[in-house]
Motif scaffolding. Structure first.
Motif, mmCIF file in Angstrom:
data_model
loop_
_atom_site.group_PDB
_atom_site.id
_atom_site.type_symbol
_atom_site.label_atom_id
_atom_site.label_comp_id
_atom_site.label_asym_id
_atom_site.label_seq_id
_atom_site.Cartn_x
_atom_site.Cartn_y
_atom_site.Cartn_z
ATOM 1 N N ALA A 105 0.851 -1.186 0.000
ATOM 2 C CA ALA A 105 0.000 0.000 0.000
ATOM 3 C C ALA A 105 0.889 1.239 0.000
ATOM 4 N N VAL A 106 0.290 2.377 -0.260
ATOM 5 C CA VAL A 106 1.005 3.644 -0.260
ATOM 6 C C VAL A 106 0.245 4.615 0.635
ATOM 7 N N GLY A 107 0.992 5.361 1.445
ATOM 8 C CA GLY A 107 0.370 6.341 2.324
ATOM 9 C C GLY A 107 1.339 7.475 2.596
ATOM 10 N N TYR A 108 1.037 8.245 3.613
ATOM 11 C CA TYR A 108 1.873 9.375 4.000
ATOM 12 C C TYR A 108 2.374 9.179 5.425
ATOM 13 N N ASP A 109 3.532 9.723 5.712
ATOM 14 C CA ASP A 109 4.086 9.669 7.053
ATOM 15 C C ASP A 109 3.166 10.449 7.986
#
Length: 119
Positions: free
Chosen positions: A27-31
């Motif tokens: 998956a891809v997300g933000y810090d």
């Protein structure tokens, strides 16, 4: 004006972070630290306005209120998660309990007292 109070470079887009979900899918997300940094910047801006006897614009007042709610709830969930980890409670609670609680509290911050947020 918020740039004075934030540790992030104002001209830099917050980079996406790739990670693996519990089921192994990518998956891809933000810090999430960036979210806390932005909320903290609103808080510091609010303090500077108060010290200068300046009333924030309606737009800034709304952002300041949302940032305050976010910081309180992130702190609450963070402390709860840390205590759960130390005591081992995270092994018996629902895997989504903290996530569900944070989402519910951010959606309706006045409906649920902190003392009753986590079962």
């Amino acid at each position: 004006k918020l740039a004075e109070y934030i540790a992030l470079d104002e001209n830099k887009i917050i980079p996406k972070v790739a990670f693996k979900m519990q089921d192994g899918t990518e998956a891809v997300g933000y810090d999430c630290v960036a979210l806390a940094e932005i909320a903290d910047a609103y808080y510091k801006y609010k303090v500077s306005l108060r010290l200068s006897d300046i009333v924030p614009t309606d737009d800034m007042a709304a952002g300041i209120e949302i940032a305050g709610d976010l910081l309180i709830n992130l702190a609450y969930i963070g402390v709860t998660a840390m205590v759960d980890e130390v005591t081992g409670y995270q092994k018996v609670r629902s895997k989504t309990e903290l996530q569900d609680t944070l989402q519910a509290r951010l959606a309706n911050p006045l409906l649920e007292p902190l003392s009753e947020s986590i079962n």
